[in-house]
Motif scaffolding. Structure first.
Motif, PDB file in Angstrom:
ATOM      1  N   ARG A  29      92.337  26.247  60.613  1.00  0.00           N
ATOM      2  CA  ARG A  29      92.473  27.263  59.573  1.00  0.00           C
ATOM      3  C   ARG A  29      93.182  28.518  60.038  1.00  0.00           C
ATOM      4  O   ARG A  29      93.898  29.148  59.268  1.00  0.00           O
ATOM      5  N   ARG A  30      93.004  28.906  61.286  1.00  0.00           N
ATOM      6  CA  ARG A  30      93.657  30.123  61.770  1.00  0.00           C
ATOM      7  C   ARG A  30      95.169  30.007  61.653  1.00  0.00           C
ATOM      8  O   ARG A  30      95.849  30.930  61.213  1.00  0.00           O
ATOM      9  N   GLU A  31      95.724  28.876  62.045  1.00  0.00           N
ATOM     10  CA  GLU A  31      97.158  28.667  61.928  1.00  0.00           C
ATOM     11  C   GLU A  31      97.584  28.623  60.461  1.00  0.00           C
ATOM     12  O   GLU A  31      98.650  29.139  60.105  1.00  0.00           O
ATOM     13  N   ALA A  32      96.759  28.022  59.608  1.00  0.00           N
ATOM     14  CA  ALA A  32      97.111  27.925  58.186  1.00  0.00           C
ATOM     15  C   ALA A  32      97.284  29.305  57.573  1.00  0.00           C
ATOM     16  O   ALA A  32      98.237  29.561  56.829  1.00  0.00           O
ATOM     17  N   VAL A  33      96.380  30.217  57.889  1.00  0.00           N
ATOM     18  CA  VAL A  33      96.464  31.567  57.332  1.00  0.00           C
ATOM     19  C   VAL A  33      97.675  32.307  57.887  1.00  0.00           C
ATOM     20  O   VAL A  33      98.485  32.861  57.130  1.00  0.00           O
ATOM     21  N   GLY A  34      97.817  32.329  59.191  1.00  0.00           N
ATOM     22  CA  GLY A  34      98.922  33.054  59.806  1.00  0.00           C
ATOM     23  C   GLY A  34     100.278  32.513  59.386  1.00  0.00           C
ATOM     24  O   GLY A  34     101.175  33.271  59.000  1.00  0.00           O
TER      25      GLY A  34
END
Length: 236
Positions: free
Chosen positions: A192-197
């Motif tokens: 999820r961290r990569e998805a948001v960024g």
């Protein structure tokens, strides 16, 4: 506090890094030849085109600079071109910072020359390699060195061919490097961290490209994605 263990930099690591980049070299070569051919139209000599690729080593910035190139220079046009190049390459600040935990263990005389070979493709590959447990800085250097060699050689070949390559944009050659960069980036997906960024960076950069002239969308999108990622937890 004890100093972090210095990462190795070996010839074997350089060979592994260079080997990992081989599938990407046809695309890099096509883009380099396109730049070389386009440089002829701007009056570059073979030596000037080769030095541009050898010293700047930034395909997108070089293509952008060609669009604003002129035969008659003033202090204002030189400053504008320098600022434009800096803007396009501003992403390297964030890319270099991401390598600090790894390359920062090396002495300066090793770390900074290694960064001269940083490009989008080998940066993404090296981050993936390091994320999977690899620690040999030679992988980063080797993958960058072979990219540099192909880029300079392709530039010279494209210049010699001259106008034999049509407008790069008409053939979509200008999309080769971004397409390969996306292909290298996807394996770094971790949740999820990569998805948001990544999502914020993409949305903001697209919006900025419609609202602002020039290449500000690159810097704005990168900063927005970094800030968004920084405020997002790992979701674990």
């Amino acid at each position: 506090m004890s100093k972090p263990h210095q990462a190795p930099l070996t010839v074997a690591g350089m060979v592994d890094g260079a080997r990992a980049m081989l599938p990407l070299m046809p695309g890099i070569a096509a883009f380099g030849m396109a730049f070389g051919a386009a440089s002829v139209q701007k009056g570059f000599s073979l030596v000037e085109a080769g030095l541009s690729s050898a010293l700047v080593f930034a395909g997108l910035a070089q293509m952008v600079a060609l669009e604003g190139w002129t035969r008659h220079w003033s202090a204002g046009t030189l400053l504008a071109l320098g600022f434009l190049t800096m803007t396009v390459n501003m992403r390297h600040v964030l890319m270099g910072a991401s390598l600090r935990p790894w390359l920062g263990t090396l002495p300066a005389w090793k770390a900074y020359p290694a960064l001269l070979f940083m490009a989008d493709n080998n940066w993404a590959a090296a981050l993936r390699y390091h994320g999977e447990g690899g620690n040999d800085v030679g992988y980063f250097v080797g993958s960058g060195l072979i990219t540099w060699i192909f880029w300079v050689a392709a530039t010279l070949a494209g210049h010699l061919i001259g106008g034999g390559i049509p407008d790069p944009k008409a053939l979509g050659i200008d999309l080769v490097v971004p397409a390969f960069f996306v292909a290298m980036l996807l394996p770094n997906w971790k949740g999820r961290r990569e998805a948001v960024g990544w999502g914020v960076a993409a949305a903001v950069s697209v919006a900025a490209s419609f609202l602002l002239p020039g290449w500000w969308f690159i810097v704005i999108g990168a900063l927005a994605g970094a800030i968004a990622g920084g405020f997002t937890d790992d979701g674990r």
